[in-house]
Design an enzyme around this catalytic site. Structure first.
Site, PDB file in Angstrom:
ATOM      1  N   LYS A  11      23.444  30.652 -12.334  1.00 34.17           N
ATOM      2  CA  LYS A  11      24.218  29.583 -12.998  1.00 34.17           C
ATOM      3  C   LYS A  11      24.050  29.681 -14.506  1.00 34.17           C
ATOM      4  O   LYS A  11      23.055  30.201 -15.020  1.00 34.17           O
ATOM      5  CB  LYS A  11      23.791  28.193 -12.499  1.00 34.17           C
ATOM      6  N   ASP A 138      17.304  22.396  -9.909  1.00 31.52           N
ATOM      7  CA  ASP A 138      18.563  23.145  -9.976  1.00 31.52           C
ATOM      8  C   ASP A 138      19.063  23.598  -8.599  1.00 31.52           C
ATOM      9  O   ASP A 138      20.162  24.139  -8.488  1.00 31.52           O
ATOM     10  CB  ASP A 138      18.411  24.399 -10.853  1.00 31.52           C
TER      11      ASP A 138
HETATM   12  O1  C5P Z   1      12.388  20.616 -10.669  1.00 28.26           O
HETATM   13  P1  C5P Z   1      11.821  21.848 -11.294  1.00 28.26           P
HETATM   14  O2  C5P Z   1      10.563  22.304 -10.611  1.00 28.26           O
HETATM   15  O3  C5P Z   1      12.813  22.932 -11.449  1.00 28.26           O
HETATM   16  O4  C5P Z   1      11.417  21.430 -12.774  1.00 28.26           O
HETATM   17  C1  C5P Z   1      10.518  22.207 -13.562  1.00 28.26           C
HETATM   18  C2  C5P Z   1       9.956  21.322 -14.657  1.00 28.26           C
HETATM   19  O5  C5P Z   1      10.997  21.020 -15.597  1.00 28.26           O
HETATM   20  C3  C5P Z   1       9.437  19.977 -14.189  1.00 28.26           C
HETATM   21  O6  C5P Z   1       8.093  20.066 -13.827  1.00 28.26           O
HETATM   22  C4  C5P Z   1       9.633  19.103 -15.414  1.00 28.26           C
HETATM   23  O7  C5P Z   1       8.592  19.302 -16.323  1.00 28.26           O
HETATM   24  C5  C5P Z   1      10.893  19.667 -16.046  1.00 28.26           C
HETATM   25  N1  C5P Z   1      12.122  18.933 -15.670  1.00 28.26           N
HETATM   26  C6  C5P Z   1      12.348  17.660 -16.181  1.00 28.26           C
HETATM   27  N2  C5P Z   1      13.483  16.988 -15.849  1.00 28.26           N
HETATM   28  C7  C5P Z   1      14.417  17.558 -15.060  1.00 28.26           C
HETATM   29  C8  C5P Z   1      14.219  18.862 -14.544  1.00 28.26           C
HETATM   30  C9  C5P Z   1      13.061  19.516 -14.877  1.00 28.26           C
HETATM   31  O8  C5P Z   1      11.505  17.130 -16.921  1.00 28.26           O
HETATM   32  N3  C5P Z   1      15.521  16.887 -14.767  1.00 28.26           N
END
Ligand code: C5P
Length: 285
Positions: A11, A138
């Site tokens: 993406k 994502d």
């Molecule tokens: O959800 P994911 O593991 O992909 O997110 C990685 C990191 O990115 C999270 O631990 C957080 O610190 C940050 N994040 C965030 N807000 C989001 C997506 C990700 O703060 N909407």
């Protein structure tokens, strides 16, 4: 034993706005995301009769329960109460890692789609995307694919019209950025330039590539560029050789350019490829 095959598509973020920090530590987003034709290939053997195993053809990718593809299989089997009786996931990696292109999320989403097909599609695509939110922010978009507005943590998805046909050049520099660190950094700066998401939606509904390209905006771009000035070099090549619009995707470090003709993409690639081995030409899918 049965083998499942599924494509995992990268993406790009056409827009990315961070609205604020939430009590759970995540951030509320507003982002128009676009699936592109750079893909990993996922193969899953079901019923190996052996402990779970994950193999990836690229070094530096975790090959255990920390891999999002493995997590996705675990989440699906637990939620649906399925025992595959041994499972081997093989990943052929082409999506660059640490690029902001959702490579790990795309692999996870492909695993969810493959397992759901294998078990006779007990979950709708929407329910599968919801399950994907347990794996990563994502993943829901990567389950659904196409062009969409993603809100909340990334799990509230509204489909938008397909992006018009065009050519996209992606360039991934050597360095990568830690996403949690970048969110922390963003919390400490005033965001000067935010995307106009309504204008982006209008441009998509109108199928107006020029307006889409001019509406590209990612609040992370200036924060990463301030620390890594080479992004300015990549963008200057995009600009000089005729890209309609360009910016960094997600939390970086890949940058992409929208171009209207293949010849322009080819020239940009030839200008970048000596310094950057990871340059790709792709299209929206
Ligand atoms: O959800 P994911 O593991 O992909 O997110 C990685 C990191 O990115 C999270 O631990 C957080 O610190 C940050 N994040 C965030 N807000 C989001 C997506 C990700 O703060 N909407």
């Amino acid at each position: 034993m049965t083998t499942l095959y599924e494509g995992a598509f990268a993406k790009l973020n056409l827009t990315l706005d961070v609205l604020g920090k939430r009590p759970d530590g995540y951030h509320d987003l507003q982002s128009v995301m676009q699936t592109v034709s750079i893909r990993d290939d996922i193969e899953i053997d079901i019923g190996t009769g052996k402990p779970w195993k994950l193999v990836c053809d690229k070094e530096g990718i975790p090959c255990d329960e920390h891999n999002l593809a493995w997590k996705a299989a675990r989440v699906y089997c637990d939620a649906m109460n399925k025992d595959p009786e041994g499972l081997e996931i093989r990943i052929t990696k082409r999506i660059p890692s640490g690029a902001g292109m959702g490579g790990g999320s795309a692999d996870a989403a492909a695993v969810l789609r493959a397992l759901n097909k294998h078990y006779g599609e007990p979950l709708s695509i929407g329910a599968l995307a919801e399950l994907g939110a347990q794996v990563g922010s994502d993943v829901p978009f990567c389950v659904i694919c196409g062009t969409a507005m993603c809100e909340g943590r990334g799990e509230r998805i509204r489909k938008l019209p397909d992006m018009p046909d065009c050519i996209i050049v992606v360039c991934k520099p050597e360095f990568s950025v830690s996403t949690p660190e970048l969110y922390r950094k963003l919390d400490q700066v005033a965001i000067a330039n935010r995307p106009d998401n309504q204008a982006m939606e209008r441009a998509l509904y109108a199928g107006d590539l020029e307006k889409i390209a001019h509406g590209l905006c990612n609040v992370f771009d200036p924060v990463v560029t301030a620390d890594h000035l080479e992004l300015n070099y990549i963008k200057s090549i995009f600009h000089q050789y005729g890209a309609v619009g360009y910016q960094m995707t997600g939390s970086g470090s890949a940058c992409f350019a929208i171009v209207s003709e293949f010849e322009v993409a080819a020239v940009i690639c030839s200008m970048l490829k000596d310094n950057y081995p990871n340059v790709f030409i792709c299209k929206p899918v």
